[in-house]
Design a protein around this motif. Structure first.
Motif, PDB file in Angstrom:
ATOM      1  N   THR A  90       0.830  -1.206   0.000  1.00  0.00           N
ATOM      2  CA  THR A  90       0.000   0.000   0.000  1.00  0.00           C
ATOM      3  C   THR A  90       0.867   1.260   0.000  1.00  0.00           C
ATOM      4  O   THR A  90       0.601   2.208  -0.756  1.00  0.00           O
ATOM      5  CB  THR A  90      -0.937   0.017   1.222  1.00  0.00           C
ATOM      6  N   ILE A  91       1.899   1.269   0.808  1.00  0.00           N
ATOM      7  CA  ILE A  91       2.779   2.442   0.871  1.00  0.00           C
ATOM      8  C   ILE A  91       3.521   2.640  -0.449  1.00  0.00           C
ATOM      9  O   ILE A  91       3.587   3.756  -0.981  1.00  0.00           O
ATOM     10  CB  ILE A  91       3.765   2.307   2.048  1.00  0.00           C
ATOM     11  N   VAL A  92       4.074   1.565  -0.996  1.00  0.00           N
ATOM     12  CA  VAL A  92       4.832   1.670  -2.248  1.00  0.00           C
ATOM     13  C   VAL A  92       3.914   2.065  -3.406  1.00  0.00           C
ATOM     14  O   VAL A  92       4.210   2.980  -4.176  1.00  0.00           O
ATOM     15  CB  VAL A  92       5.583   0.358  -2.551  1.00  0.00           C
ATOM     16  N   ALA A  93       2.766   1.383  -3.530  1.00  0.00           N
ATOM     17  CA  ALA A  93       1.840   1.686  -4.626  1.00  0.00           C
ATOM     18  C   ALA A  93       1.290   3.108  -4.490  1.00  0.00           C
ATOM     19  O   ALA A  93       1.186   3.836  -5.490  1.00  0.00           O
ATOM     20  CB  ALA A  93       0.704   0.673  -4.654  1.00  0.00           C
ATOM     21  N   GLY A  94       0.962   3.509  -3.279  1.00  0.00           N
ATOM     22  CA  GLY A  94       0.466   4.871  -3.063  1.00  0.00           C
ATOM     23  C   GLY A  94       1.517   5.916  -3.392  1.00  0.00           C
ATOM     24  O   GLY A  94       1.214   6.954  -3.992  1.00  0.00           O
ATOM     25  N   ILE A  96       4.054   5.589  -5.512  1.00  0.00           N
ATOM     26  CA  ILE A  96       4.226   5.625  -6.975  1.00  0.00           C
ATOM     27  C   ILE A  96       3.068   6.367  -7.623  1.00  0.00           C
ATOM     28  O   ILE A  96       3.261   7.177  -8.536  1.00  0.00           O
ATOM     29  CB  ILE A  96       4.373   4.202  -7.529  1.00  0.00           C
ATOM     30  N   TRP A  97       1.860   6.104  -7.157  1.00  0.00           N
ATOM     31  CA  TRP A  97       0.672   6.764  -7.712  1.00  0.00           C
ATOM     32  C   TRP A  97       0.748   8.283  -7.517  1.00  0.00           C
ATOM     33  O   TRP A  97       0.476   9.054  -8.427  1.00  0.00           O
ATOM     34  CB  TRP A  97      -0.574   6.180  -7.066  1.00  0.00           C
ATOM     35  N   ILE A  98       1.130   8.691  -6.322  1.00  0.00           N
ATOM     36  CA  ILE A  98       1.241  10.127  -6.042  1.00  0.00           C
ATOM     37  C   ILE A  98       2.329  10.751  -6.905  1.00  0.00           C
ATOM     38  O   ILE A  98       2.154  11.845  -7.465  1.00  0.00           O
ATOM     39  CB  ILE A  98       1.533  10.357  -4.536  1.00  0.00           C
ATOM     40  N   MET A  99       3.467  10.093  -7.073  1.00  0.00           N
ATOM     41  CA  MET A  99       4.554  10.641  -7.881  1.00  0.00           C
ATOM     42  C   MET A  99       4.171  10.729  -9.347  1.00  0.00           C
ATOM     43  O   MET A  99       4.570  11.661 -10.055  1.00  0.00           O
ATOM     44  CB  MET A  99       5.821   9.813  -7.709  1.00  0.00           C
TER      45      MET A  99
END
Length: 104
Positions: A90-94, A96-99
């Protein structure tokens, strides 16, 4: 000769288990190395293959060396591991999504 001593209630793996885990680890390390060194795949397929081998390596390490299924409550060990992986994903995907959408 020294005797094998059991330290507490910790179950240690057998020699067979360690050898199987070691061989699997070596194979899962050599496969991506050979693929990269010989340029046997396209870039996307190569990255996916390396990621799959890394995940398999992680599973081998957990089951053969860290004995995730052993202990007083192995079910709780697996549940805790799954929860940790969900949080990390969740932290990694979130992130990446924000970036990716930061420029808009």
């Amino acid at each position: 000769m020294t005797q094998h001593q059991n330290h507490g209630d910790h179950n240690h793996g057998s020699l067979k288990s360690y050898v199987i885990g070691f061989i699997l680890s070596i194979v899962l390390t050599i496969i991506p190395l050979v693929l990269v060194m010989n340029q046997m795949m396209e870039k996307t397929a190569l990255v996916i293959t390396i990621l799959v081998m890394a995940i398999l390596q992680f599973v081998v390490q957990l089951f053969f060396f860290m004995h995730i299924r052993e202990g007083e409550k192995p079910r709780y060990n697996v549940q805790t591991l799954i929860l940790g992986l969900v949080i990390v994903f969740t932290i990694v995907a979130g992130s990446i999504w924000i970036m990716m959408f930061n420029k808009y």
